[in-house]
Design an enzyme around this catalytic site. Structure first.
Site, PDB file in Angstrom:
ATOM      1  N   HIS A 152     -80.254 -26.358 -38.250  1.00 35.06           N
ATOM      2  CA  HIS A 152     -81.461 -25.644 -38.675  1.00 35.06           C
ATOM      3  C   HIS A 152     -81.163 -24.151 -38.827  1.00 35.06           C
ATOM      4  O   HIS A 152     -81.383 -23.561 -39.893  1.00 35.06           O
ATOM      5  CB  HIS A 152     -82.577 -25.875 -37.648  1.00 35.06           C
ATOM      6  CG  HIS A 152     -83.864 -25.172 -37.975  1.00 35.06           C
ATOM      7  ND1 HIS A 152     -84.933 -25.827 -38.554  1.00 35.06           N
ATOM      8  CD2 HIS A 152     -84.252 -23.881 -37.824  1.00 35.06           C
ATOM      9  CE1 HIS A 152     -85.924 -24.943 -38.743  1.00 35.06           C
ATOM     10  NE2 HIS A 152     -85.537 -23.769 -38.300  1.00 35.06           N
ATOM     11  N   GLU A 153     -80.621 -23.565 -37.777  1.00 34.72           N
ATOM     12  CA  GLU A 153     -80.321 -22.132 -37.826  1.00 34.72           C
ATOM     13  C   GLU A 153     -79.215 -21.859 -38.850  1.00 34.72           C
ATOM     14  O   GLU A 153     -79.221 -20.821 -39.514  1.00 34.72           O
ATOM     15  CB  GLU A 153     -79.920 -21.609 -36.436  1.00 34.72           C
ATOM     16  CG  GLU A 153     -80.995 -21.776 -35.350  1.00 34.72           C
ATOM     17  CD  GLU A 153     -82.364 -21.212 -35.721  1.00 34.72           C
ATOM     18  OE1 GLU A 153     -82.418 -20.239 -36.477  1.00 34.72           O
ATOM     19  OE2 GLU A 153     -83.382 -21.769 -35.254  1.00 34.72           O
TER      20      GLU A 153
HETATM   21 ZN    ZN Z   1     -86.680 -22.035 -38.718  1.00 34.95          ZN
END
Ligand code: ZN
Length: 502
Positions: free
Chosen positions: A266-267
């Site tokens: 995600h990051e």
């Molecule tokens: Zn996010």
């Protein structure tokens, strides 16, 4: 050089100076979250606030205002990147100037207090304790809305902080069509008896091995380690500290395999977006994405459409099995189903890919009604619970796990939640477009080749994404305005297969 071009250069010089303070504040923040000794907390908060305030002062200086004024009517002489930059700075400048400094100071102080009160209220699960602070924040935001100006709905004056170009009407249109299809689909999945076996993801996973896995996945998606790094924090985040320095963090939970890995992806998606900024805007510091939805679309794409796809795991599973030999006896199909389990949770941040948007839909309805004065803060716990029942069919155990679960309102972030939903929808809309243009994309992912995907994003989305409005960008790249159709189709196709729905 045209006059517009030379004015843009002047503007860039002014922004560069402001940006140095902005990036310095980010470095202070990153250090605070990853390395700083605990006793420095109070001192650091002061240093951070001072440096950040300097950024804001320079960004909204009269010189910037005058240069922007001279550029009015000449923007068309600039290339699209220059035009977008001028538009974005103009937007920040105007919104900042709309709020008198005294009012802004009072708001900042009140939000610090409200945050502290929210932490206490959540700990005790006592909504009444938070109520006056929340009423005060809504009062401030109503004043802001009046100063920004709006046509019909004060909520529309607040949305541009997070999602310029999107109105409450757009959100209602999107939510209505999505709700009709999604609520019954979730019920169908929840009722199915052939649930994935989630327990496959629980056990003992030493941190150093998890880190190895996270680093390998970042390398695979194309994260540039010469311009970034991975560290550990309680709440994972991505932060950009200069033109060529974008860092990600993750949180390794010793008992859970998927949590850190998916957070990292995600990051990583957020970071690829930041690392892909055009050189023209690389030096310019922004404290958030222009469209938080587009920023979030990049993280969701790598977390969900890539990181929870069968194609990805066909390539990555043997690597996981090498690191954690337990999985040598677990078939890929079982593992893939386990990371895609769907179950309703009262907590937004624990929601799966399918039910997540439902959490956002009712938060939008509630915060819009709060800003419009259609509901009262004192009735919130009851309203929250009935909405949760309506959308998710469950009730939270208490207010800490219900209406008090999110930090946003205590900080005065009204209009932020929709970006999480839009991020999911934009991701699906963009992913559909890339699959149409690169026919063998999934096959390449199966081979561990994510370069074509990144190359496409680098061409179409990343360069000026930080300075362009989402509807513009999506229309240009996908040919359509933001809508929920692609996300719903993606969800239905994927989860019909996982849950054996024909
Ligand atoms: Zn996010």
């Amino acid at each position: 050089m045209s006059e517009a071009r030379s004015l843009l250069e002047n503007l860039s010089e002014l922004l560069k100076r402001a940006s140095m303070f902005g990036y310095a504040s980010n470095l202070l923040y990153w250090d605070q979250q990853t390395k700083m000794p605990i006793d420095e907390a109070k001192g650091r908060a002061e240093i951070y606030a001072t440096v950040k305030a300097e950024w804001f002062k320079l960004l909204t200086s009269n010189e910037v205002g005058e240069t922007l004024k001279k550029l009015v009517g000449k923007e068309t002489e600039l290339d699209p990147g220059g035009q977008a930059l001028v538009r974005r700075i103009g937007n920040i400048y105007e919104r900042a100037k709309a709020i008198p400094p005294d009012l802004f100071k009072a708001f900042s102080e009140a939000s610090l207090r409200a945050y502290t009160v929210w932490v206490e209220a959540k700990e005790k699960s006592d909504f009444k304790h938070f109520q006056p602070a929340l009423e005060e924040m809504i009062g401030f935001k109503n004043k802001f809305a009046e100063l920004y100006g709006y046509e019909k709905n004060p909520y529309d004056a607040l949305l541009p902080d997070f999602e310029p170009g999107i109105t409450s009407e757009d959100l209602k249109r999107i939510i209505q069509s999505l709700k009709e299809k999604l609520v019954p689909f979730v019920s169908l999945l929840i009722e199915k008896s052939n649930k994935p076996n989630e327990s496959l993801l629980r056990g003992h996973f030493p941190e150093d091995l998890q880190r190895q896995l996270s680093l390998e996945s970042l390398r695979l998606i194309g994260f540039n380690f010469n311009q970034g790094r991975l560290d550990t924090t309680v709440h994972p985040f991505t932060i950009t500290i200069g033109a060529d320095d974008t860092r990600v963090t993750t949180n390794f939970l010793p008992g859970e395999l998927d949590s850190a890995l998916l957070s990292t992806l995600h990051e990583g998606g957020h970071a690829l977006y930041d690392q892909g900024r055009d050189s023209l805007i690389k030096w310019v510091y922004f404290d958030r994405g222009y469209s938080m939805g587009i920023h979030e679309s990049q993280s969701r794409m790598f977390e969900n459409m890539v990181g929870k796809s069968l194609s990805y795991w066909k390539f990555f599973y043997p690597k996981l099995q090498n690191i954690f030999s337990y999985y040598e006896s677990v078939p890929l199909e079982d593992f893939y189903r386990a990371i895609n389990v769907v179950k309703t949770s009262p907590i937004r941040i624990y929601a799966d890919e399918v039910t997540y948007n439902l959490h956002i839909m009712f938060r939008f309805e509630i915060e819009e009604a709060l800003i419009k004065g259609e509901i009262e803060v004192k009735d919130l716990p009851e309203i929250w619970n009935s909405k949760m029942q309506e959308y998710l069919g469950i009730l939270p155990e208490n207010d800490a796990k219900g209406v008090l679960q999110d930090v946003h309102w205590s900080l005065g972030y009204f209009g932020y939640f929709p970006s999480y939903m839009l991020g999911n929808l934009y991701a699906a809309q963009l992913f559909d477009a890339v699959k149409r243009e690169i026919r063998d994309l999934e096959e390449e992912i199966t081979k561990g080749n994510l370069k074509p995907l990144l190359a496409w994003l680098r061409e179409k989305v990343h360069p000026f994404g930080l300075v362009r409005e989402a509807p513009d960008l999506l229309r240009e790249v996908t040919g359509e305005v933001p809508n929920s159709q692609y996300w719903m189709e993606y969800i239905k196709e994927k989860f019909d297969q996982i849950y054996g729905i024909s």
